[in-house]
Scaffold this motif. Structure first.
Motif, short mmCIF file in Angstrom:
data_model
loop_
_atom_site.label_atom_id
_atom_site.label_comp_id
_atom_site.label_asym_id
_atom_site.label_seq_id
_atom_site.Cartn_x
_atom_site.Cartn_y
_atom_site.Cartn_z
N GLN A 188 8.47 57.92 -1.20
CA GLN A 188 9.31 59.11 -1.35
C GLN A 188 8.51 60.38 -1.08
O GLN A 188 8.98 61.29 -0.39
N ARG A 189 7.28 60.45 -1.59
CA ARG A 189 6.44 61.63 -1.37
C ARG A 189 6.11 61.78 0.12
O ARG A 189 6.16 62.88 0.67
N ASP A 190 5.81 60.67 0.81
CA ASP A 190 5.52 60.73 2.24
C ASP A 190 6.74 61.15 3.04
O ASP A 190 6.62 61.92 4.00
N MET A 191 7.91 60.68 2.67
CA MET A 191 9.13 61.07 3.38
C MET A 191 9.42 62.56 3.20
O MET A 191 9.83 63.24 4.14
N GLU A 192 9.18 63.09 2.00
CA GLU A 192 9.37 64.53 1.77
C GLU A 192 8.36 65.33 2.57
O GLU A 192 8.69 66.39 3.12
#
Length: 170
Positions: A33-37
């Motif tokens: 999720q952090r990488d996608m953001e």
């Protein structure tokens, strides 16, 4: 030897259909999720990536600069040789001899060719602007000729440059 009882096809299908994949660990879900953001933020903030043809423009610009410099040098030599003074032809002869002795070697050509271009990947050193790292190896070749004896001189200088190109995800 003891053999297990043979399974029927219906039992095997029922066993396989009841299998479920294990859930991913919560740390992995948070990292994804952090990488996608982060990728979404890069897409909004990063400048548009330049096309590959524009990477060659500095070499063309440098080549034009070299030719302009050669033209300026030729103009200075011509002004020195054909300088008119009240003394007349004798002063022109002295000016011509001093110009030819001072610049006995004349430039013939200058070129630069790319030997290798190495893509070193994407760097996320600055969180808001990803960059592509590229290493360019080139060879600069200059040639001169001595008009007195016709000797040719060639100098080849290898160069290595590291380029940082801004990127934008699409």
């Amino acid at each position: 030897p003891i053999h297990p009882p043979a399974m029927k096809d219906n039992d095997l299908e029922h066993l396989l259909s009841s299998l479920r994949p294990a859930l991913p660990p919560p740390e992995l879900v948070q990292r994804v999720q952090r990488d996608m953001e982060l990728i979404a933020a890069f897409r909004e903030a990063a400048p548009e990536q330049e096309p590959p043809a524009s990477r060659r423009k500095p070499a063309v610009w440098l080549s034009n600069l070299v030719w302009a410099g050669l033209g300026a040098a030729a103009a200075v030599v011509a002004m020195t040789v054909f300088h008119t003074s009240p003394a007349g032809a004798a002063s022109r002869q002295v000016a011509f001899q001093s110009a030819t002795s001072a610049s006995a070697i004349l430039p013939v050509s200058s070129s630069r060719e790319w030997v290798d271009v190495e893509d070193q990947g994407i760097s996320f050193s600055v969180p808001d602007s990803p960059e592509r790292l590229v290493k360019v190896r080139s060879l600069e070749r200059s040639q001169w000729i001595d008009p007195r004896d016709g000797a040719e001189y060639t100098v080849e200088v290898p160069q290595e440059e590291s380029l940082v190109l801004p990127m934008k995800f699409q």
